[in-house]
Design a protein around this motif. Structure first.
Motif, PDB file in Angstrom:
ATOM      1  N   UNK A  43      36.382  84.198  75.033  1.00  0.00           N
ATOM      2  CA  UNK A  43      37.744  83.732  74.751  1.00  0.00           C
ATOM      3  C   UNK A  43      37.973  82.382  75.421  1.00  0.00           C
ATOM      4  N   UNK A  44      38.699  81.524  74.721  1.00  0.00           N
ATOM      5  CA  UNK A  44      38.950  80.191  75.240  1.00  0.00           C
ATOM      6  C   UNK A  44      40.417  79.826  75.182  1.00  0.00           C
ATOM      7  N   UNK A  45      40.667  78.563  75.376  1.00  0.00           N
ATOM      8  CA  UNK A  45      42.034  78.046  75.413  1.00  0.00           C
ATOM      9  C   UNK A  45      42.772  78.360  74.117  1.00  0.00           C
ATOM     10  N   UNK A  91      47.545  80.236  83.128  1.00  0.00           N
ATOM     11  CA  UNK A  91      48.176  80.499  81.830  1.00  0.00           C
ATOM     12  C   UNK A  91      49.627  80.942  82.020  1.00  0.00           C
ATOM     13  N   UNK A  92      49.860  81.806  82.983  1.00  0.00           N
ATOM     14  CA  UNK A  92      51.215  82.276  83.266  1.00  0.00           C
ATOM     15  C   UNK A  92      52.093  81.101  83.691  1.00  0.00           C
ATOM     16  N   UNK A  93      51.561  80.259  84.546  1.00  0.00           N
ATOM     17  CA  UNK A  93      52.325  79.098  85.009  1.00  0.00           C
ATOM     18  C   UNK A  93      52.682  78.169  83.851  1.00  0.00           C
ATOM     19  N   UNK A  94      51.707  77.871  83.005  1.00  0.00           N
ATOM     20  CA  UNK A  94      51.953  76.991  81.854  1.00  0.00           C
ATOM     21  C   UNK A  94      52.990  77.625  80.925  1.00  0.00           C
ATOM     22  N   UNK A  95      52.842  78.903  80.643  1.00  0.00           N
ATOM     23  CA  UNK A  95      53.778  79.593  79.752  1.00  0.00           C
ATOM     24  C   UNK A  95      55.193  79.553  80.328  1.00  0.00           C
ATOM     25  N   UNK A 100      53.284  74.377  65.674  1.00  0.00           N
ATOM     26  CA  UNK A 100      52.027  73.661  65.906  1.00  0.00           C
ATOM     27  C   UNK A 100      52.182  72.656  67.052  1.00  0.00           C
ATOM     28  N   UNK A 101      53.321  71.993  67.119  1.00  0.00           N
ATOM     29  CA  UNK A 101      53.564  71.044  68.211  1.00  0.00           C
ATOM     30  C   UNK A 101      53.613  71.783  69.555  1.00  0.00           C
ATOM     31  N   UNK A 102      54.256  72.933  69.554  1.00  0.00           N
ATOM     32  CA  UNK A 102      54.347  73.740  70.779  1.00  0.00           C
ATOM     33  C   UNK A 102      52.956  74.198  71.217  1.00  0.00           C
ATOM     34  N   UNK A 103      52.132  74.628  70.269  1.00  0.00           N
ATOM     35  CA  UNK A 103      50.767  75.052  70.586  1.00  0.00           C
ATOM     36  C   UNK A 103      49.959  73.883  71.149  1.00  0.00           C
ATOM     37  N   UNK A 104      50.147  72.700  70.577  1.00  0.00           N
ATOM     38  CA  UNK A 104      49.408  71.528  71.051  1.00  0.00           C
ATOM     39  C   UNK A 104      49.795  71.189  72.493  1.00  0.00           C
ATOM     40  N   UNK A 105      51.096  71.286  72.800  1.00  0.00           N
ATOM     41  CA  UNK A 105      51.557  71.025  74.169  1.00  0.00           C
ATOM     42  C   UNK A 105      50.971  72.060  75.126  1.00  0.00           C
ATOM     43  N   UNK A 106      51.036  73.334  74.740  1.00  0.00           N
ATOM     44  CA  UNK A 106      50.479  74.406  75.579  1.00  0.00           C
ATOM     45  C   UNK A 106      48.992  74.178  75.819  1.00  0.00           C
ATOM     46  N   UNK A 107      48.278  73.840  74.770  1.00  0.00           N
ATOM     47  CA  UNK A 107      46.841  73.634  74.868  1.00  0.00           C
ATOM     48  C   UNK A 107      46.513  72.484  75.818  1.00  0.00           C
ATOM     49  N   UNK A 108      47.208  71.354  75.652  1.00  0.00           N
ATOM     50  CA  UNK A 108      46.975  70.199  76.534  1.00  0.00           C
ATOM     51  C   UNK A 108      47.279  70.545  77.985  1.00  0.00           C
ATOM     52  N   UNK A 109      48.409  71.228  78.202  1.00  0.00           N
ATOM     53  CA  UNK A 109      48.781  71.593  79.569  1.00  0.00           C
ATOM     54  C   UNK A 109      47.764  72.540  80.185  1.00  0.00           C
ATOM     55  N   UNK A 110      47.313  73.512  79.412  1.00  0.00           N
ATOM     56  CA  UNK A 110      46.368  74.503  79.927  1.00  0.00           C
ATOM     57  C   UNK A 110      45.017  73.859  80.225  1.00  0.00           C
ATOM     58  N   UNK A 111      44.518  73.040  79.302  1.00  0.00           N
ATOM     59  CA  UNK A 111      43.233  72.370  79.519  1.00  0.00           C
ATOM     60  C   UNK A 111      43.305  71.481  80.754  1.00  0.00           C
ATOM     61  N   UNK A 112      44.357  70.699  80.872  1.00  0.00           N
ATOM     62  CA  UNK A 112      44.510  69.802  82.022  1.00  0.00           C
ATOM     63  C   UNK A 112      44.585  70.600  83.316  1.00  0.00           C
TER      64      UNK A 112
END
Length: 189
Positions: free
Chosen positions: A104-106, A63-67, A130-142
């Motif tokens: 707690x989840x993504x 999470x820290x890395x993605x952020x 919302x676009x930023x959250x979607x990018x964060x979510x995709x990056x974190x899940x991947x």
């Protein structure tokens, strides 16, 4: 004060037991009673607790890395000291979330990360947020999927850190080894 764990005394049996237990709890899949040798079945809950801690460290590190990557890609912060301060605060909040809620989840992690937006205008722009959250979510899940390069590198760094503590104890030497191992994934940034 923390319960001081002794360092490995170098005896073959001590070394093999510590490394074997570490390998067991470092696996991606959850420990089950069927996967344990009979001599360890009474310690199933302890082993699961250790495995959960290791997995929590991996999630927080990822999470820290993605952020950090999001902040850098948006060039939201120019000052490295300010960026590090925000990344540390975000990491602490993710830790608190994971300590509070086992479920707690993504989505909840992304909500915390998106709350650290430094641009007031961006926070008020719902579409951009919302676009930023979607990018964060995709990056974190991947990045949290087995086989992903980021996941593999971070998991390996956490394994090495845990190994350092298992062999050197949780005193100053063990903490130093753990810190060195965890700093090893920073070149991914």
């Amino acid at each position: 004060m923390c319960n001081q764990q002794p360092e490995c005394n170098g005896e073959r049996v001590d070394l093999l037991v510590r490394l074997g237990l570490l390998k067991l709890v470092s696996g991606i899949s959850g420990i089950t009673e069927e996967s344990l040798p009979e001599t360890l079945k009474l310690n199933l809950s302890r082993l699961r607790a250790v495995q959960a801690q290791i997995q929590k460290i991996i999630v927080i590190s990822t999470s820290i890395l993605v952020f950090r990557q999001i902040l850098m890609s948006e060039q939201a912060l120019v000052n490295p000291v300010e960026m590090e301060s925000i990344v540390v605060r975000c990491g602490k909040e993710v830790l608190e979330l994971l300590d509070r809620s086992k479920e707690a989840g993504v989505e909840e992690i992304v909500e915390i990360m998106s709350g650290f937006s430094r641009d007031g205008e961006e926070a008020s722009n719902t579409n951009k947020l919302q676009a930023r959250k979607a990018v964060m979510s995709r990056m974190l899940v991947k990045s949290l999927q087995a086989g992903d390069t980021v996941f593999e590198r971070i998991s390996h760094a956490v394994y090495l850190a845990t190994r350092g503590v298992a062999l050197a104890g949780n005193g100053p030497q063990g903490r130093k080894l753990a810190e060195m191992a965890l700093r090893g994934w920073e070149p991914l940034i």
